[in-house]
Design an enzyme around this catalytic site. Structure first.
Site, mmCIF file in Angstrom:
data_model
loop_
_atom_site.group_PDB
_atom_site.id
_atom_site.type_symbol
_atom_site.label_atom_id
_atom_site.label_comp_id
_atom_site.label_asym_id
_atom_site.label_seq_id
_atom_site.Cartn_x
_atom_site.Cartn_y
_atom_site.Cartn_z
ATOM 1 N N SER A 199 39.693 25.772 22.094
ATOM 2 C CA SER A 199 40.980 25.164 21.790
ATOM 3 C C SER A 199 41.827 25.230 23.058
ATOM 4 O O SER A 199 41.615 26.096 23.917
ATOM 5 C CB SER A 199 41.665 25.949 20.661
ATOM 6 N N TYR A 236 44.062 34.139 17.613
ATOM 7 C CA TYR A 236 43.356 32.856 17.754
ATOM 8 C C TYR A 236 43.126 32.536 19.239
ATOM 9 O O TYR A 236 42.007 32.172 19.637
ATOM 10 C CB TYR A 236 44.175 31.759 17.083
#
Lengths: 100, 248
Positions: free
Chosen positions: B142, B155
């Protein structure tokens, strides 16, 4: 319990076949230019024995997993000490001598 | 003459980007293994959509954060198909919060689902691919893993870890002719981004040069390219798909 002669002989034959298959995996995966008969069961596979290294160990991991469905992790590296040690590990993981 | 079967496993493929990747790989004639953890009906829908379009797919349930599930999943693949040609590690979750209030459980949960899963699947997948000395791995990271995103350090850490893991993986796997690359999506129109409060999402969109969210299909097209032989000389690299958002 004492095993019968027939039972002892059967297990011995299965163990011999297991050791033979392990040697076949070694020779095939590592591209060793030698016959099965020249690999003894207690010969050291690494260092001064057969001279394999840690990269070769990875190929063995793939070969052993492929043939026997047994996984080897870095905590188990002593199993690569010899063909017999590897066979003992496979028997331990499978709960008995595999019928091949 | 029948073409040999090419098998591709996509983790977390019951919805969103994973679903789009599964559909796109099926169009590329892969037999697609649609992994899901709990959304059985959604996974079945993905399989049905692929099958109705003339492709081949199977749903495979496994929690890829759990070692026993992953070992069992790959043993099953080996028994049923004999080999694996492509592995796409897409499964991932968010559980956002600011660091000073983040519990260890929240941290561990996201690291396990996002990074441990990649470790386990790559380990087992590599063993299967190494049998044939051929394979491709694509790991979904990401832009959060590149820049670090406040409010989701768990995350960010997991996705950042995927990038460096894959760089090393590419070096280890090359001797078995296995390639490994990373795709770093920015803001993509999925259920995950729908959880972002609307005002905040609009602010993010204002920061994106292309002024829109990406689509799962656009990410899937990039993944399919990296899986294909057109990317045969690409390994160990990260590809950002974010509408120009990240200044890297």
């Amino acid at each position: 319990m004492t095993l019968s002669y027939e039972e002892t002989e059967r297990l011995a034959i299965q163990r011999m076949e297991l050791n033979r298959r392990i040697k076949a995996v070694l020779i095939e995966r590592l591209g060793l230019d030698m016959s099965l008969d020249h690999l003894t069961d207690d010969q050291s596979l690494f260092g001064r024995g057969l001279g394999l290294d840690s990269i070769d160990a990875l190929e063995l991991v793939v070969g052993v997993e492929d043939m026997f469905n047994v996984s080897i992790y870095d905590g188990d590296m002593e199993v690569f000490g010899s063909v017999n040690k590897l066979a003992d590990y496979i028997i331990d993981q499978l709960g008995g001598v595999p019928v091949l | 003459m029948t073409e040999p079967l090419q098998v591709a496993l996509v983790t977390g493929a019951s919805r969103g980007i994973g679903r789009a990747i599964a559909l796109d790989l099926a169009k590329q004639k892969y037999t697609v293994l649609v992994n899901y953890k709990s959304r059985e009906a959604d996974a079945a829908n993905v399989v049905a959509e692929i099958t109705q379009a003339g492709g081949t797919a199977f749903a495979m349930c496994a929690d890829v954060a759990k070692e026993e599930d992953v070992v069992s999943l790959f043993r099953g693949i080996k028994q049923k198909f004999g080999e694996l040609h492509a592995l796409v590690n897409n499964a991932g979750i968010t559980d956002d919060g600011f660091l000073m209030m983040m519990s260890s459980q929240k941290w561990d949960k996201v690291i396990a689902a996002n990074l441990r899963s990649v470790f386990l699947c790559c380990r087992e997948g590599m063993k299967l691919m190494a049998r044939r000395n051929k394979g491709v791995i694509v790991n979904l990271s990401s832009t959060s893993g590149l820049t670090g995103q406040d409010g989701q350090l768990n995350y960010s850490a997991s996705k950042g870890g995927i990038i460096t893991f894959t760089k090393g993986l590419a070096r280890e796997a090359a001797k078995n002719s296995i390639r490994a690359n990373v795709v770093c999506p920015g803001f993509i129109d999925t259920e995950m981004t729908k959880q972002i409060p609307r005002e905040l999402l609009l602010k993010y969109i204002e920061m994106i040069p292309l002024r829109r969210l990406g689509t799962p299909e656009e990410v899937a097209a990039l993944v399919s390219f990296l899986v294909s032989d057109k990317a045969a000389y690409i390994t160990g690299k990260s590809f950002v798909i974010d509408g120009g958002l990240t200044p890297i």
